[in-house]
Design a protein around this motif. Structure first.
Motif, PDB file in Angstrom:
ATOM      1  N   SER A  68       1.615   8.553  -5.891  1.00 42.20           N
ATOM      2  CA  SER A  68       2.794   7.758  -6.045  1.00 42.20           C
ATOM      3  C   SER A  68       2.925   7.360  -7.473  1.00 42.20           C
ATOM      4  CB  SER A  68       2.883   6.702  -4.993  1.00 42.20           C
ATOM      5  OG  SER A  68       1.629   5.861  -5.381  1.00 42.20           O
ATOM      6  N   ARG A  76       6.295  -5.558  -5.579  1.00 39.51           N
ATOM      7  CA  ARG A  76       5.726  -4.465  -4.980  1.00 39.51           C
ATOM      8  C   ARG A  76       4.166  -3.933  -5.245  1.00 39.51           C
ATOM      9  NH1 ARG A  76       9.811   0.517  -5.195  1.00 39.51           N
ATOM     10  NH2 ARG A  76      10.853  -0.937  -4.080  1.00 39.51           N
ATOM     11  N   ARG A  77       3.892  -4.033  -6.524  1.00 37.82           N
ATOM     12  CA  ARG A  77       2.441  -3.586  -6.774  1.00 37.82           C
ATOM     13  C   ARG A  77       1.442  -4.646  -6.189  1.00 37.82           C
ATOM     14  NH1 ARG A  77       3.334  -2.795 -12.834  1.00 37.82           N
ATOM     15  NH2 ARG A  77       2.548  -4.837 -13.299  1.00 37.82           N
ATOM     16  N   ARG A  79       1.938  -6.057  -3.161  1.00 36.35           N
ATOM     17  CA  ARG A  79       1.947  -5.650  -1.852  1.00 36.35           C
ATOM     18  C   ARG A  79       1.305  -4.190  -1.768  1.00 36.35           C
ATOM     19  NH1 ARG A  79       7.446  -6.590  -1.805  1.00 36.35           N
ATOM     20  NH2 ARG A  79       7.910  -4.682  -2.054  1.00 36.35           N
ATOM     21  N   GLU A  80       1.166  -3.261  -2.456  1.00 34.83           N
ATOM     22  CA  GLU A  80       0.452  -2.104  -2.504  1.00 34.83           C
ATOM     23  C   GLU A  80      -0.934  -2.408  -2.439  1.00 34.83           C
ATOM     24  OE1 GLU A  80       2.134   0.417  -5.508  1.00 34.83           O
ATOM     25  OE2 GLU A  80       3.831   1.105  -4.367  1.00 34.83           O
ATOM     26  N   LYS A  83      -2.096  -3.882   0.535  1.00 35.83           N
ATOM     27  CA  LYS A  83      -2.343  -2.942   1.706  1.00 35.83           C
ATOM     28  C   LYS A  83      -3.595  -2.135   1.442  1.00 35.83           C
ATOM     29  CE  LYS A  83       0.397   1.020   3.161  1.00 35.83           C
ATOM     30  NZ  LYS A  83       1.448   1.736   2.777  1.00 35.83           N
ATOM     31  N   VAL A  84      -3.937  -1.848   0.050  1.00 39.45           N
ATOM     32  CA  VAL A  84      -5.255  -0.765  -0.183  1.00 39.45           C
ATOM     33  C   VAL A  84      -6.207  -1.739   0.284  1.00 39.45           C
ATOM     34  CG1 VAL A  84      -6.634  -0.072  -2.025  1.00 39.45           C
ATOM     35  CG2 VAL A  84      -4.033   0.607  -1.862  1.00 39.45           C
TER      36      VAL A  84
END
Length: 139
Positions: A68, A76-77, A79-80, A83-84
């Motif tokens: 990605s 957003r970073r 959130r990502e 999530k990881v």
């Protein structure tokens, strides 16, 4: 030409040892390496490992993977990243690559063992042949 590299080191306890799982995506190629630390490593030991030993790692698996694009939006970073962090320590892809690595090492070991056995048999035959030849000559 632009080369993108993304690396992740996950340290977890597998029930017996502390293990590091190094995952790398370089130019769309996924590779994984497993490092056994033994006792629980401190942050300093992990940092020292990354600084001194990271380039010596051999990453197994080189299949293309989808990557990605990094988002420019900091929210957003974040959130990502969260999530990881919520994902389990070992991805199923990493587990599969490590299993493939174990199978390849097993196949190589079997091949080397059979070659060694064949060489030993040939050497024994040559020694017997030489001994017979020497007896025949009357030595």
């Amino acid at each position: 030409m632009q080369i993108s590299v993304s690396s992740t080191l996950t340290v977890y306890h597998d029930g017996q040892f502390w293990v590091g799982l190094a995952e790398r995506v370089e130019s769309g190629r996924y590779g994984v390496a497993r490092i056994v630390f033994g006792a629980e490593p401190s942050d300093e030991e992990i940092l020292q490992f990354i600084v001194s030993e990271w380039e010596k790692l051999t990453f197994f698996g080189d299949e293309p993977t989808e990557t990605s694009k990094p988002a420019r939006n900091p929210k957003r970073r974040a959130r990502e990243a969260s999530k990881v962090l919520r994902q389990p320590a070992m991805s199923t892809k990493a587990q599969q690559v490590l299993a493939d690595q174990r199978e390849a090492m097993k196949r190589e070991s079997v091949r080397a063992r059979s070659q060694r056995r064949a060489d030993e048999t040939e050497a024994r035959f040559e020694r017997r042949k030489l001994k017979r030849r020497q007896k025949h000559r009357g030595h």
